[in-house]
Design a protein around this motif. Structure first.
Motif, mmCIF file in Angstrom:
data_model
loop_
_atom_site.group_PDB
_atom_site.id
_atom_site.type_symbol
_atom_site.label_atom_id
_atom_site.label_comp_id
_atom_site.label_asym_id
_atom_site.label_seq_id
_atom_site.Cartn_x
_atom_site.Cartn_y
_atom_site.Cartn_z
ATOM 1 N N LEU A 149 0.792 -1.220 0.126
ATOM 2 C CA LEU A 149 -0.078 -0.189 -0.101
ATOM 3 C C LEU A 149 0.780 1.265 -0.002
ATOM 4 N N ARG A 150 0.151 2.205 -0.443
ATOM 5 C CA ARG A 150 0.990 3.807 -0.709
ATOM 6 C C ARG A 150 0.225 4.546 0.327
ATOM 7 N N GLU A 151 1.144 5.376 1.036
ATOM 8 C CA GLU A 151 0.502 6.188 1.811
ATOM 9 C C GLU A 151 -0.265 7.373 1.078
ATOM 10 N N PHE A 209 12.357 -1.210 -8.201
ATOM 11 C CA PHE A 209 12.313 -0.816 -9.517
ATOM 12 C C PHE A 209 11.539 0.108 -9.832
ATOM 13 N N LEU A 210 10.442 0.262 -8.830
ATOM 14 C CA LEU A 210 9.668 1.787 -9.016
ATOM 15 C C LEU A 210 10.733 3.195 -8.652
ATOM 16 N N ALA A 211 11.697 2.835 -7.926
ATOM 17 C CA ALA A 211 12.631 4.064 -7.708
ATOM 18 C C ALA A 211 13.382 4.140 -8.771
ATOM 19 N N LYS A 213 12.527 3.601 -11.902
ATOM 20 C CA LYS A 213 11.718 3.989 -12.866
ATOM 21 C C LYS A 213 11.554 5.505 -12.797
ATOM 22 N N ILE A 214 11.590 6.161 -11.448
ATOM 23 C CA ILE A 214 11.301 7.352 -11.122
ATOM 24 C C ILE A 214 12.767 8.202 -11.456
ATOM 25 N N THR A 215 13.636 7.568 -11.122
ATOM 26 C CA THR A 215 15.253 8.058 -11.218
ATOM 27 C C THR A 215 15.598 8.318 -12.782
ATOM 28 N N LYS A 247 2.906 4.493 -15.561
ATOM 29 C CA LYS A 247 2.870 4.963 -14.017
ATOM 30 C C LYS A 247 4.132 5.253 -13.502
ATOM 31 N N PHE A 248 4.505 6.034 -12.692
ATOM 32 C CA PHE A 248 5.568 6.381 -11.979
ATOM 33 C C PHE A 248 6.804 6.679 -12.973
ATOM 34 N N LEU A 249 6.394 7.765 -13.703
ATOM 35 C CA LEU A 249 7.027 8.220 -14.757
ATOM 36 C C LEU A 249 7.018 9.905 -14.706
ATOM 37 N N HIS A 250 6.513 10.374 -13.444
ATOM 38 C CA HIS A 250 6.482 11.784 -13.184
ATOM 39 C C HIS A 250 7.736 12.236 -12.609
ATOM 40 N N ALA A 251 8.357 13.010 -13.388
ATOM 41 C CA ALA A 251 9.478 13.580 -12.927
ATOM 42 C C ALA A 251 9.400 14.726 -12.003
ATOM 43 N N TYR A 255 12.632 11.143 -5.271
ATOM 44 C CA TYR A 255 11.899 10.340 -4.564
ATOM 45 C C TYR A 255 12.100 10.587 -2.867
ATOM 46 N N GLY A 256 11.185 10.169 -2.139
ATOM 47 C CA GLY A 256 11.347 10.489 -0.648
ATOM 48 C C GLY A 256 10.314 9.453 0.167
ATOM 49 N N GLY A 257 10.076 9.828 1.161
ATOM 50 C CA GLY A 257 9.186 8.969 2.067
ATOM 51 C C GLY A 257 9.928 7.876 3.008
ATOM 52 N N CYS A 259 9.644 4.790 2.664
ATOM 53 C CA CYS A 259 9.882 3.401 1.999
ATOM 54 C C CYS A 259 11.100 3.275 0.827
ATOM 55 N N PHE A 260 10.886 3.784 0.036
ATOM 56 C CA PHE A 260 11.871 3.841 -1.075
ATOM 57 C C PHE A 260 13.375 4.147 -0.792
ATOM 58 N N PRO A 261 13.595 5.227 0.011
ATOM 59 C CA PRO A 261 14.973 5.602 0.301
ATOM 60 C C PRO A 261 15.470 4.453 1.214
ATOM 61 N N LYS A 262 14.818 3.975 2.357
ATOM 62 C CA LYS A 262 15.524 3.021 3.234
ATOM 63 C C LYS A 262 15.474 1.445 2.614
ATOM 64 N N ASP A 263 14.344 1.248 1.576
ATOM 65 C CA ASP A 263 14.396 -0.060 0.998
ATOM 66 C C ASP A 263 15.365 -0.151 -0.087
ATOM 67 N N THR A 264 15.662 0.864 -0.924
ATOM 68 C CA THR A 264 16.779 0.730 -1.878
ATOM 69 C C THR A 264 18.051 0.727 -1.087
ATOM 70 N N PHE A 319 6.476 14.430 1.509
ATOM 71 C CA PHE A 319 7.173 14.018 0.540
ATOM 72 C C PHE A 319 6.222 13.519 -0.697
ATOM 73 N N LYS A 320 4.849 13.606 -0.419
ATOM 74 C CA LYS A 320 4.018 13.416 -1.312
ATOM 75 C C LYS A 320 2.581 14.124 -0.824
ATOM 76 N N PRO A 321 1.661 14.159 -1.791
ATOM 77 C CA PRO A 321 0.226 14.868 -1.059
ATOM 78 C C PRO A 321 -0.355 13.575 -0.270
HETATM 79 C C1 UGA Z 1 5.762 3.169 -1.872
HETATM 80 C C2 UGA Z 1 5.171 2.165 -3.039
HETATM 81 O O1 UGA Z 1 4.611 2.915 -4.050
HETATM 82 C C3 UGA Z 1 4.049 1.180 -2.210
HETATM 83 O O2 UGA Z 1 3.730 0.299 -3.245
HETATM 84 C C4 UGA Z 1 4.786 0.560 -1.133
HETATM 85 O O3 UGA Z 1 4.006 -0.358 -0.130
HETATM 86 C C5 UGA Z 1 5.259 1.563 0.121
HETATM 87 O O4 UGA Z 1 6.342 2.365 -0.738
HETATM 88 C C6 UGA Z 1 5.947 0.788 0.945
HETATM 89 O O5 UGA Z 1 6.992 0.199 0.798
HETATM 90 O O6 UGA Z 1 5.459 0.858 2.136
HETATM 91 P P1 UGA Z 1 4.918 5.375 -0.943
HETATM 92 O O7 UGA Z 1 6.416 5.785 -0.430
HETATM 93 O O8 UGA Z 1 3.843 5.668 0.284
HETATM 94 O O9 UGA Z 1 4.648 3.901 -1.470
HETATM 95 O O10 UGA Z 1 4.713 6.460 -1.914
HETATM 96 P P2 UGA Z 1 4.890 6.546 -3.513
HETATM 97 O O11 UGA Z 1 3.458 7.170 -4.140
HETATM 98 O O12 UGA Z 1 5.319 5.240 -4.327
HETATM 99 O O13 UGA Z 1 5.738 7.605 -3.793
HETATM 100 C C7 UGA Z 1 7.130 7.627 -3.308
HETATM 101 C C8 UGA Z 1 8.133 8.890 -3.693
HETATM 102 O O14 UGA Z 1 8.144 8.713 -5.218
HETATM 103 C C9 UGA Z 1 7.470 10.037 -3.512
HETATM 104 O O15 UGA Z 1 8.366 11.078 -2.917
HETATM 105 C C10 UGA Z 1 6.753 10.627 -4.799
HETATM 106 O O16 UGA Z 1 6.674 11.923 -4.934
HETATM 107 C C11 UGA Z 1 7.764 9.989 -5.824
HETATM 108 N N1 UGA Z 1 7.352 9.676 -7.139
HETATM 109 C C12 UGA Z 1 6.521 8.786 -7.456
HETATM 110 C C13 UGA Z 1 7.953 10.508 -8.170
HETATM 111 O O17 UGA Z 1 8.707 11.361 -7.966
HETATM 112 N N2 UGA Z 1 7.356 10.185 -9.424
HETATM 113 C C14 UGA Z 1 6.291 9.451 -9.733
HETATM 114 O O18 UGA Z 1 6.075 9.044 -10.824
HETATM 115 C C15 UGA Z 1 6.038 8.395 -8.646
#
Ligand code: UGA
Length: 436
Positions: A149-151, A209-211, A213-215, A247-251, A255-257, A259-264, A319-321
């Protein structure tokens, strides 16, 4: 549900909503007392109502007494935090292992113990070992069931997942997990039944992988700026290829939050430990860190290269809305860079200012977007909250000292802003002249 943080609370409330009887456990007595009062420690749309309703209907309870909750349970989820270990980036598994020991002590009858926390491959084996040592006689199975799930969209993501991953070779445990997730199974959500280690790795591989894609698109954005191309159209043109996906191609600002920073970082460490280094993810971690710092310089460049004595208004800090989470938010690096360069920073965030106050100093927090831009030399859009998407730009212009926008989320159209008389800098918005 051991751990009443983001994942534990949302999962617990959603399972209760499906009719299961759920007890959420946490060591933080203050948090449990607040939850019993219907107060939610985080901002997540819809969560408060969901928790209150299920608590009122007696399917959802809160306690600090782990032992009672576990001894009565058929299934115990471990949903405690796995932060980055200080210094080396490995996932800190202290809370997971503590929970495993306490669960083992409290076991009563066959119990399925499920790790929902994001844990490095092999953690389930360690949890099983710890529990077996504590309770050689115990009847239990340890299953991996990562959460995706995403925040900000947590309830919808939990109830309408792209997939549910269940990692165990224990057939009895598989049946129990199928029963727990029956409402989603009936809804035809795809299930991936696999080994425990595979399930653990699926989670890290997905986030990494999502990280990536964003990067990747962020680097393309930089190239667009230098070549006169437009990254939003590049993303559109790429994303329509179904092998790539839109999806996940928004420059953006990186990325922050939580999850992504710590998991990568943790995946990089695991890959090193197993002598199978992940150069791609290593590079993504470095590029993203660099990008967050570079965003401060980008804002300075938009202000003519010098912000000393200037007033910069930041719209959005989280880090996101739709969250109040400030962990590893790009805004932190941006504020730091601007303050170091001598700017005064004003900021407004619809939900994140209380949290932001813990991370930032000398920032003037404002009551809304218009208050924030009053007298400012630049307006910087850092987080794409919906309420920033249709601001009254004439009013903004009248309030600002200099009509200047740095839009780090591309929520405004450059031409429209220029026509209104703003100086506008977006992300990946080349001037279109094609010159190198
Ligand atoms: C992310 C994953 O999307 C979830 O599937 C996962 O469960 C979660 O981590 C987790 O491991 O708990 P989350 O961190 O809540 O979810 O938020 P995301 O919507 O994925 O965004 C993460 C960061 O990427 C944000 O800083 C957002 O602004 C950035 N982002 C996302 C972009 O810069 N571009 C995009 O196209 C998408």
């Amino acid at each position: 549900m051991i751990g009443s943080g983001y994942v534990g609370l949302v999962s617990g409330a959603c399972f209760a909503d499906y009719g299961h009887s759920v007890t959420c456990v946490d060591t933080d007595a203050g948090k449990i007392a607040a939850l019993k009062d219907g107060k939610i420690p985080i901002y997540e749309p819809g969560l408060e109502e969901l928790v209150r309703r299920n608590a009122a209907e007696q399917r959802l309870a809160f306690t600090t007494a782990l032992e009672d909750a576990v001894s009565n349970a058929e299934v115990v989820f471990i949903a405690v935090g796995t932060p980055s270990r200080r210094g080396d980036g490995h996932a800190d598994l202290t809370y997971v292992y503590d929970a495993a020991r306490q669960i083992a002590d409290a076991l009563d009858g066959y119990t399925v113990v499920v790790t929902k926390s994001t844990v490095p491959v092999g953690t389930g084996d360690a949890v099983e070992r710890i529990m077996r040592e504590a309770r050689p006689d115990g009847k239990f199975a340890v299953v991996s069931n990562p959460e995706f799930l995403r925040e900000g969209a947590a309830i919808n993501d939990f109830k309408h997942p792209d997939r549910i991953v269940i990692g165990t070779d224990d057939l009895k445990a598989q049946d129990v997990m199928a029963a727990v997730y029956r409402p989603l199974y009936i809804n035809k959500s795809p299930f991936v039944m696999t080994s425990r280690r595979t399930a653990e790795l699926i989670k890290y591989a997905s986030n990494a992988f999502l990280a990536v894609k964003i990067t990747f698109i962020n680097e393309m954005a930089d190239l667009c700026e230098r070549t006169g191309a437009d990254v939003q159209d590049v993303a559109l043109g790429m994303g329509l290829d179904r092998r790539i996906g839109e999806k996940f191609l928004h420059a953006g600002p990186g990325y922050g939050g939580s999850c992504f920073p710590k998991d990568t970082r943790a995946l990089v460490k695991t890959a090193e430990d197993y002598d199978a280094p992940s150069r791609i993810v290593e590079t993504v971690v470095a590029v993203n860190d660099h990008r967050k710092r570079a965003m401060g310089r980008k804002v300075m460049a938009a202000c003519g290269g010098n912000v000393r004595g200037k007033v910069i208004a930041l719209l959005g800090l989280t880090f996101k809305p739709n969250t109040d989470d400030m962990r590893e938010a790009p805004s932190l690096a941006i504020v730091q860079a601007l303050q170091d360069a001598g700017a005064s920073v004003r900021a407004y965030d619809p939900k994140g200012m209380e949290q932001a106050g813990r991370f930032l100093s000398d920032v003037e927090f404002c009551s809304d977007a218009y208050d924030c831009v009053a007298g400012a030399d630049a307006m910087v859009i850092v987080t794409e909250w919906e309420q920033f998407r249709a601001l009254d730009m004439q009013r903004i212009m009248a309030l600002m000292k200099e009509p200047r926008i740095a839009d780090l989320r591309n929520i405004y159209d450059r031409r429209e802003m220029k026509d209104l008389g703003f100086s506008y800098t977006g992300i990946g918005k080349g001037e279109g002249n094609g010159s190198a």
